[in-house]
Design a protein around this motif. Structure first.
Motif, PDB file in Angstrom:
ATOM      1  N   THR A 134       0.831  -1.215   0.000  1.00 53.28           N
ATOM      2  CA  THR A 134       0.000   0.000   0.000  1.00 53.28           C
ATOM      3  C   THR A 134       0.863   1.262   0.000  1.00 53.28           C
ATOM      4  OG1 THR A 134      -0.079   0.326   2.398  1.00 53.28           O
ATOM      5  CG2 THR A 134      -1.608  -1.274   1.503  1.00 53.28           C
ATOM      6  N   ARG A 135       2.146   1.116  -0.331  1.00 53.24           N
ATOM      7  CA  ARG A 135       3.089   2.215  -0.099  1.00 53.24           C
ATOM      8  C   ARG A 135       2.812   3.462  -0.937  1.00 53.24           C
ATOM      9  NH1 ARG A 135       5.049  -1.577  -3.266  1.00 53.24           N
ATOM     10  NH2 ARG A 135       6.251  -1.087  -5.125  1.00 53.24           N
ATOM     11  N   ASP A 136       2.099   3.326  -2.033  1.00 53.24           N
ATOM     12  CA  ASP A 136       1.869   4.494  -2.886  1.00 53.24           C
ATOM     13  C   ASP A 136       0.459   5.059  -2.750  1.00 53.24           C
ATOM     14  OD1 ASP A 136       4.486   4.279  -3.835  1.00 53.24           O
ATOM     15  OD2 ASP A 136       3.892   2.787  -5.325  1.00 53.24           O
ATOM     16  N   MET A 137      -0.195   4.765  -1.638  1.00 55.35           N
ATOM     17  CA  MET A 137      -1.582   5.206  -1.425  1.00 55.35           C
ATOM     18  C   MET A 137      -1.670   6.539  -0.688  1.00 55.35           C
ATOM     19  SD  MET A 137      -3.766   3.091  -2.744  1.00 55.35           S
ATOM     20  CE  MET A 137      -2.662   2.843  -4.120  1.00 55.35           C
ATOM     21  N   LEU A 229      -2.543  16.329  -7.276  1.00 56.03           N
ATOM     22  CA  LEU A 229      -1.337  17.135  -7.116  1.00 56.03           C
ATOM     23  C   LEU A 229      -1.204  17.610  -5.676  1.00 56.03           C
ATOM     24  CD1 LEU A 229       1.129  18.606  -8.314  1.00 56.03           C
ATOM     25  CD2 LEU A 229      -0.387  20.512  -8.878  1.00 56.03           C
ATOM     26  N   GLU A 230      -2.341  18.004  -5.094  1.00 55.34           N
ATOM     27  CA  GLU A 230      -2.304  18.495  -3.711  1.00 55.34           C
ATOM     28  C   GLU A 230      -1.849  17.409  -2.746  1.00 55.34           C
ATOM     29  OE1 GLU A 230      -5.587  20.192  -1.679  1.00 55.34           O
ATOM     30  OE2 GLU A 230      -5.747  21.809  -3.144  1.00 55.34           O
ATOM     31  N   ARG A 231      -2.350  16.194  -3.009  1.00 58.53           N
ATOM     32  CA  ARG A 231      -1.995  15.082  -2.126  1.00 58.53           C
ATOM     33  C   ARG A 231      -0.506  14.763  -2.274  1.00 58.53           C
ATOM     34  NH1 ARG A 231      -5.053   9.312  -2.318  1.00 58.53           N
ATOM     35  NH2 ARG A 231      -5.539  10.059  -4.408  1.00 58.53           N
ATOM     36  N   ALA A 232      -0.029  14.798  -3.522  1.00 57.41           N
ATOM     37  CA  ALA A 232       1.389  14.531  -3.751  1.00 57.41           C
ATOM     38  C   ALA A 232       2.252  15.606  -3.108  1.00 57.41           C
ATOM     39  CB  ALA A 232       1.661  14.449  -5.245  1.00 57.41           C
TER      40      ALA A 232
END
Lengths: 402, 215
Positions: A134-137, A229-232
């Motif tokens: 789940t590392r990219d969630m 984008l905001e989450r990143a």
């Protein structure tokens, strides 16, 4: 600084699961969403006792599955509660649908993961695949290597995740058995220290009938990119907050952790292990023994994998000749045909002018303890590569080769 | 360097606390004496089921315990059977180096019990103690009123009774400490709740000395 006698008085001998439950108690969580699966079960049982004994005032909700557990956590966090949940192995997988919505709605839910191998064949042992998948969630993620670090990481993670500049959920991971069921000395802080470090949580836009807001509405495709984008960005910008919070933790509690990596005997090392979690404990002994024999070996332990400290990993690992990645996870058919950690290491090193050779060691699979002689074996493989100056075999399954 | 492994075999749920109390109190005493010690439960036996065999481990050492993350005691120097009938059916002697000690909770004598012990030639002593009698143990099966209270799985250490060794663990601890000297009597004695059973056991051990041979 507390007097030594006081510290001794507050030092208890508990395992990682109970340390996590204690941390949730100190964090004064509002809602606990629980569903049993070993080895996480011990944490929910300890918390249930605390609530029953009146030591902790929290809503304790037993869900009917991990999917519901995380849904409850999501809902509770949306109303502004500080939420604690957790799981292991296939339980982590069963809740998968919820990970992206929780980080997407920027709810700083905290989830304790006590790693357990995925099925087959129904093995209790620790493998990091459950959480790593789940590392990219969009969850902050890192491993502890003993009960004290597990306790500390929970408090640190709440503080980072709830920072208004971050607002992201956190997976605070520990190896099943190696940390979760092995007792260690844990220094419990004063509640005053915790209050100073971790102020009460206040979500900026909680669901509240008196102040109506919308959470998670259906949107048009063009509204998607800005959200992503905001989450990143939140994840990227959390890096500065993570360093700040670790500094503050050291000031208040007197224990200093490097937020990203621990280096052990790396000053003049030529070959190093790169790993996460509890096997670092045995690795340290193995390295000391090999140092006595004159071998220039060391260890780099990753403490935070999300956000991934790319530049730090690049700078640190570029000092060495050979890096042996101890995976403890499955990445079947992946870049190295071994684990997923290799890809993260090699990608970070790509821009380096001085790239070490990188090997992937499939060790500790199924939760098997990695014993001293396996560390010696892996060191021999690394030194062989150093001597030849090239890699003939990228991935080694430890225990299956000569 | 002295390094000792102690393995306790007990019965799930109904006598699980007894097993836990033995390894926890001995490891805590060893640490008080400045040694390195570790106590843990067998990871795969838990969560325990009623009556199923479960194992508890203790490791005591003069130096740092480097194999702290291994799941099982591979070479137990001391083995304790919390319930006498466990003497048959399991290879609890597996891995024991010559010179070991076996402690059994039974009203039978060592001369009678030794015939059931697999690999008894490795033993330096076989110790029988009638722990259930000394602790005046009322078997949980018959304590119907309390049965529901005590039937808790150990995962998460959900214990109602917080005292250490209130029951049959006390004489068994006395037997282990007196016959092996793994820790000092004066260190462990203050921790034990059932002092009467502990004291009585010190005088009522049936010890059979043997000449161990390497297998």
């Amino acid at each position: 600084m507390a007097m030594l006698a006081d510290v001794k008085k507050r030092t208890v001998r508990i395992n990682g699961c109970v340390a996590s439950a204690q941390a949730a108690k100190y964090a004064d969580v509002d809602v606990i969403a629980a569903y049993p699966i070993r080895p996480y079960t011990a944490t929910m049982m300890a918390l249930a006792q605390m609530v029953a004994n009146g030591e902790l005032d929290a809503e304790y909700i037993v869900a009917d599955s991990e999917h519901s557990q995380l849904s409850i956590a999501h809902g509770a966090a949306s109303s502004g509660a500080r939420v604690f949940t957790g799981s292991s192995g296939v339980g982590v997988q069963f809740a998968y649908e919820l990970y992206s919505p929780i980080s997407g709605s920027r709810m700083p839910v905290q989830m304790m993961i006590a790693d357990r191998t995925l099925d087959p064949p129904g093995d209790f042992g620790s493998e990091h695949t459950d959480a790593l998948s789940t590392r990219d969630m969009g969850w902050l993620m890192g491993w502890s290597c003993d009960a004290q670090e597990a306790f500390d990481n929970h408090l640190i993670a709440y503080r980072i995740g709830e920072d208004p500049r971050v607002l992201l959920p956190q997976m605070v991971c520990q190896d099943g058995f190696f940390v979760s069921h092995i007792t260690g000395d844990v220094e419990l802080p004063d509640t005053g220290q915790v209050k100073e470090f971790l102020p009460p949580y206040k979500h900026p836009y909680p669901l509240d009938p008196r102040h109506p807001v919308s959470h998670g509405p259906q949107i048009m495709p063009e509204q998607g990119p800005p959200l992503q984008l905001e989450r990143a960005r939140a994840m990227e910008e959390s890096m500065a907050v993570i360093e700040e919070v670790h500094d503050e933790f050291a000031k208040i509690f007197g224990r200093r952790y490097d937020p990203w990596i621990e280096e052990f005997m790396t000053d003049d090392a030529e070959v190093v292990f790169f790993l996460q979690g509890a096997h670092a404990v045995t690795a340290r002994y193995a390295i000391q023994h090999m140092r006595d024999r004159g071998l220039k070996v060391g260890m780099v332990r990753l403490r935070t994998i999300r956000p991934y400290p790319t530049d730090r990993v690049k700078d640190v690992l570029s000092k060495f000749k050979v890096v042996g990645v101890i995976e403890t996870n499955m990445g079947i058919g992946g870049v190295s045909s071994g684990g997923v950690l290799y890809a993260e290491v090699v990608a970070a090193l790509y821009e380096s002018q001085k790239r070490p050779l990188v090997l992937s060691f499939m060790a500790g699979m199924g939760g098997e303890a990695i014993v001293l002689k396996e560390f010696y074996w892996m060191t021999e493989k690394m030194m062989d590569v150093q001597k030849r100056g090239k890699i003939e075999k990228r991935t080694h399954w430890v225990g299956f080769e000569e | 360097m002295s390094y000792t492994e102690l393995t306790v075999w007990t019965r799930g749920i109904i006598m699980d606390k007894e097993g836990r109390d033995i390894v926890n109190s001995i490891s805590a005493s060893a640490r008080l004496e400045g040694k390195y010690a570790q106590a843990m439960e067998n990871y795969v036996d838990n969560p325990d089921r009623t009556n199923c065999p479960t194992r508890k481990y203790c490791r005591v050492s003069d130096g740092v315990i480097e194999n702290a993350l291994t799941y099982e005691n591979e070479q137990p120097n001391i083995v304790v059977l919390v319930e006498g009938t466990m003497v048959k059916g399991w290879d609890y002697m597996r891995g024991m180096p010559p010179g070991g000690t076996l402690v059994i909770n039974t009203h039978y004598t060592p001369e009678y019990m030794i015939r059931f012990v697999p690999g008894a030639e490795r033993l330096a002593q076989l110790v029988c103690v009638d722990a259930a009698h000394l602790a005046d143990h009322k078997w949980l099966y018959y304590r119907l009123g309390e049965l529901g209270l005590d039937r808790l799985s150990t995962e998460g250490a959900a214990e109602r009774n917080k005292s250490v060794a209130p029951d049959i663990a006390a004489p068994l601890i006395a037997a282990v400490v007196k016959t092996t000297g793994i820790v000092k009597m004066e260190t462990i004695e203050p921790m034990i709740a059932n002092k009467k059973a502990f004291e009585m056991a010190l005088h009522e051990l049936h010890v059979m000395s043997l000449n161990p041979v390497a297998v």
